[in-house]
Design a protein around this motif. Structure first.
Motif, PDB file in Angstrom:
ATOM      1  N   ALA A 197       0.731  -1.344   0.037  1.00 45.18           N
ATOM      2  CA  ALA A 197      -0.185  -0.167  -0.183  1.00 45.18           C
ATOM      3  C   ALA A 197       0.930   1.208  -0.018  1.00 45.18           C
ATOM      4  N   ALA A 198       2.210   1.189   0.680  1.00 42.15           N
ATOM      5  CA  ALA A 198       2.779   2.256   0.842  1.00 42.15           C
ATOM      6  C   ALA A 198       3.634   2.820  -0.684  1.00 42.15           C
ATOM      7  N   GLU A 199       3.579   1.886  -1.405  1.00 41.38           N
ATOM      8  CA  GLU A 199       4.312   1.936  -2.617  1.00 41.38           C
ATOM      9  C   GLU A 199       3.314   2.299  -3.675  1.00 41.38           C
ATOM     10  N   LYS A 200       2.058   2.644  -3.554  1.00 42.24           N
ATOM     11  CA  LYS A 200       0.981   2.965  -4.537  1.00 42.24           C
ATOM     12  C   LYS A 200      -0.003   3.975  -4.296  1.00 42.24           C
ATOM     13  N   THR A 201      -0.621   4.630  -5.181  1.00 38.22           N
ATOM     14  CA  THR A 201      -1.664   5.635  -4.841  1.00 38.22           C
ATOM     15  C   THR A 201      -2.722   5.049  -5.603  1.00 38.22           C
ATOM     16  N   THR A 202      -4.000   5.027  -5.297  1.00 36.87           N
ATOM     17  CA  THR A 202      -5.141   4.897  -6.015  1.00 36.87           C
ATOM     18  C   THR A 202      -6.180   5.718  -6.076  1.00 36.87           C
ATOM     19  N   TYR A 203      -6.442   6.147  -7.248  1.00 36.61           N
ATOM     20  CA  TYR A 203      -7.554   7.293  -7.551  1.00 36.61           C
ATOM     21  C   TYR A 203      -9.155   6.641  -8.007  1.00 36.61           C
ATOM     22  N   GLN A 204     -10.010   7.009  -7.619  1.00 38.21           N
ATOM     23  CA  GLN A 204     -11.059   6.306  -8.193  1.00 38.21           C
ATOM     24  C   GLN A 204     -12.356   7.312  -7.864  1.00 38.21           C
ATOM     25  N   ARG A 205     -13.590   7.210  -8.680  1.00 40.41           N
ATOM     26  CA  ARG A 205     -14.621   7.984  -8.893  1.00 40.41           C
ATOM     27  C   ARG A 205     -15.913   6.737  -9.140  1.00 40.41           C
ATOM     28  N   GLU A 206     -16.825   6.790  -8.334  1.00 35.67           N
ATOM     29  CA  GLU A 206     -18.070   6.033  -8.609  1.00 35.67           C
ATOM     30  C   GLU A 206     -19.165   6.887  -9.034  1.00 35.67           C
ATOM     31  N   TYR A 207     -19.593   6.530 -10.204  1.00 34.71           N
ATOM     32  CA  TYR A 207     -20.720   7.466 -10.906  1.00 34.71           C
ATOM     33  C   TYR A 207     -22.279   7.036 -10.207  1.00 34.71           C
ATOM     34  N   PRO A 208     -23.044   7.970 -10.381  1.00 35.31           N
ATOM     35  CA  PRO A 208     -24.546   7.709  -9.811  1.00 35.31           C
ATOM     36  C   PRO A 208     -25.279   7.104 -10.771  1.00 35.31           C
ATOM     37  N   PHE A 209     -24.914   6.264 -11.897  1.00 34.63           N
ATOM     38  CA  PHE A 209     -25.743   5.939 -12.582  1.00 34.63           C
ATOM     39  C   PHE A 209     -24.797   4.513 -13.190  1.00 34.63           C
ATOM     40  N   GLY A 210     -25.574   3.703 -14.017  1.00 34.59           N
ATOM     41  CA  GLY A 210     -24.786   2.506 -14.743  1.00 34.59           C
ATOM     42  C   GLY A 210     -25.529   2.450 -16.132  1.00 34.59           C
ATOM     43  N   TRP A 211     -25.066   1.652 -16.815  1.00 34.34           N
ATOM     44  CA  TRP A 211     -25.541   1.261 -18.148  1.00 34.34           C
ATOM     45  C   TRP A 211     -26.239  -0.077 -18.329  1.00 34.34           C
ATOM     46  N   LEU A 212     -27.618  -0.061 -18.669  1.00 32.91           N
ATOM     47  CA  LEU A 212     -28.515  -0.928 -18.959  1.00 32.91           C
ATOM     48  C   LEU A 212     -27.916  -1.472 -20.620  1.00 32.91           C
ATOM     49  N   GLY A 213     -27.233  -2.405 -20.837  1.00 29.69           N
ATOM     50  CA  GLY A 213     -26.906  -2.668 -22.145  1.00 29.69           C
ATOM     51  C   GLY A 213     -27.670  -4.077 -22.590  1.00 29.69           C
ATOM     52  N   ILE A 214     -27.911  -4.043 -23.813  1.00 29.76           N
ATOM     53  CA  ILE A 214     -28.653  -5.255 -24.539  1.00 29.76           C
ATOM     54  C   ILE A 214     -27.797  -5.587 -25.926  1.00 29.76           C
ATOM     55  N   LEU A 215     -27.983  -6.792 -26.138  1.00 33.57           N
ATOM     56  CA  LEU A 215     -27.451  -7.319 -27.743  1.00 33.57           C
ATOM     57  C   LEU A 215     -28.860  -8.026 -27.899  1.00 33.57           C
ATOM     58  N   ALA A 216     -29.108  -7.568 -29.373  1.00 23.79           N
ATOM     59  CA  ALA A 216     -30.512  -8.070 -29.973  1.00 23.79           C
ATOM     60  C   ALA A 216     -30.199  -8.418 -31.454  1.00 23.79           C
TER      61      ALA A 216
END
Length: 428
Positions: A197-216
């Motif tokens: 953990a001391a050897e890395k820095t992590t950056y993140q962001r969670e978005y308040p939505f998702g994608w509903l994906g379809i194959l048709a």
């Protein structure tokens, strides 16, 4: 063409088993141990083999899951060039679809962004599972298939090497010794957690939505991808072939897919993608799911003799179609560094791998976040000081899109990044 073995098999040696009893573990040695048999790991292995560098690929999933997993479907110009130069372009050019632009839609009107006219480049619609299939076929032909369905992977001595990778396959325990380890095992793999953990820095962001994906099973209703901003949320029309369409809706990431009947999905797509005189063709939906959206970066992408590749180091929201292309770029960069090291003893490419890759990652993070912010409705769009004007941010987005679509320079910038930042040159 040189055929590289799966690894040098050495005599078994006694080890202490998990139950405390003495067991045996087969010892294997190679130059590069690649953890992860997705597109990043398989491509890196393929490129290294063509350059005469021995490697072994370990994959947790079984072979069929790896082939059939539905993911990204847009390849940048340089990604196509690299795959073609690496002998992987036959099916891509025969079955893939070259697209010379995209449509941006807002306020019920559709605007074309012509990549060919603006920057002289294109993208190809070709699913990630097809890239993986091509890579697996190439490995089968060369006699260097990945080791699938491995478990209990453990890394040791990656700080200064030679590294040790312990794993189990078909009930047999192995110990793999390698000069370097390439961690291409995705966001939930073992490689990134192996960096202190001391050897890395992590950056993140969670978005308040998702994608509903379809194959048709239906012919696409558009010749090129449509990105649409609507009052009810984002929608996208993509495709996989002349007979299979891929479409997306912005939804609550915690929604249950069972709440979305096929008719409800098509009705919502009709509403968000609809324009005067245009018809969305409907067909049998044979795959549908909801995927949360997030951004993630782990910096640096190297720790000692361990190098992170692809999703193990970074994730982008799919709006900019960049996840697969970033993985391909990583594999290309790391391959170049490995070749320079083994041929000439030149470590500069390996030393530059992380800073060079991370620079590209943040440029793509910016583009993906920009596209996502411009084209999605956000729950926090209400003006706190003027709650009676809840659509302020939406109007700003409409202004942004109209400004973009009326500016050749603005569209050129989008076209430049969408078709891809240049890859490094790589030896063949």
């Amino acid at each position: 063409m040189m055929v590289v073995p799966l690894g040098n098999i050495n005599p078994v040696k006694p080890v202490n088993g998990k139950d405390g009893n003495v067991a045996t573990r087969t010892s294997i040695s190679t130059q590069i141990a690649i953890i992860g048999g997705g597109p990043a790991g398989l491509l890196l292995s393929h490129l290294l083999r063509r350059s005469g560098i021995e490697n072994v690929v370990l994959e947790l999933r079984d072979r069929e899951y790896t082939i059939e997993r539905v993911r990204a479907g847009v390849l940048e110009q340089d990604a196509v060039n690299l795959l073609t130069d690496a002998g992987l372009g036959d099916r891509l050019h025969h079955e893939g679809q070259r697209h010379d632009g995209i449509y941006l839609q807002y306020n019920g009107s559709r605007h074309h962004v012509s990549f060919r006219e603006l920057v002289g480049r294109s993208v190809w619609v070709y699913g990630q599972q097809e890239v993986v299939r091509d890579l697996i076929d190439a490995h089968d032909e060369a006699g260097t298939p990945a080791r699938y369905s491995v478990s209990d992977i453990e890394l040791d001595n990656v700080a200064d090497g030679p590294a040790t990778v312990r794993f189990t396959q078909d009930g047999e325990e192995f110990e793999l010794t390698a000069d370097f380890v390439a961690g291409a095992d995705g966001a939930h793999g073992v490689c990134r957690p192996s960096i202190p953990a001391a050897e890395k820095t992590t950056y993140q962001r969670e978005y308040p939505f998702g994608w509903l994906g379809i194959l048709a099973h239906v012919q696409p209703s558009t010749d090129e991808l449509i990105y649409a901003l609507h009052e009810r949320g984002f929608a996208m029309h993509s495709m996989r072939s002349d007979t299979v369409s891929r479409l997306y809706l912005q939804v609550d990431p915690h929604d249950d897919i069972t709440n979305w009947s096929d008719d409800r999905i098509w009705d919502e797509l009709d509403l968000r993608l609809g324009t005067m005189g245009w018809t969305l063709e409907r067909g049998e939906i044979f795959d549908k799911s909801i995927t949360p959206m997030r951004s993630f970066v782990s910096d640096p992408m190297r720790f000692g003799n361990l190098f992170l590749v692809g999703d193990s180091a970074h994730i982008v929201p799919p709006t900019g179609a960049k996840g697969l292309n970033l993985a391909i770029a990583d594999a290309s960069y790391l391959h170049d560094g490995m070749v320079a090291w083994y041929r000439n003893g030149d470590a500069s490419g390996l030393d530059e791998y992380s800073p060079r890759s991370v620079k590209r990652v943040w440029q793509i993070q910016h583009f993906s976040a920009w596209m996502t912010r411009m084209l999605h409705r956000f729950e926090d769009s209400t003006d706190a000081e003027n709650p009676e004007n809840p659509d302020y941010d939406y109007q700003v987005q409409l202004g942004q899109l109209s400004q973009l679509c009326e500016s050749p320079r603005g569209m050129s910038h989008l076209a430049e990044i969408y078709t891809g930042l240049p890859f490094l040159s790589h030896p063949h």
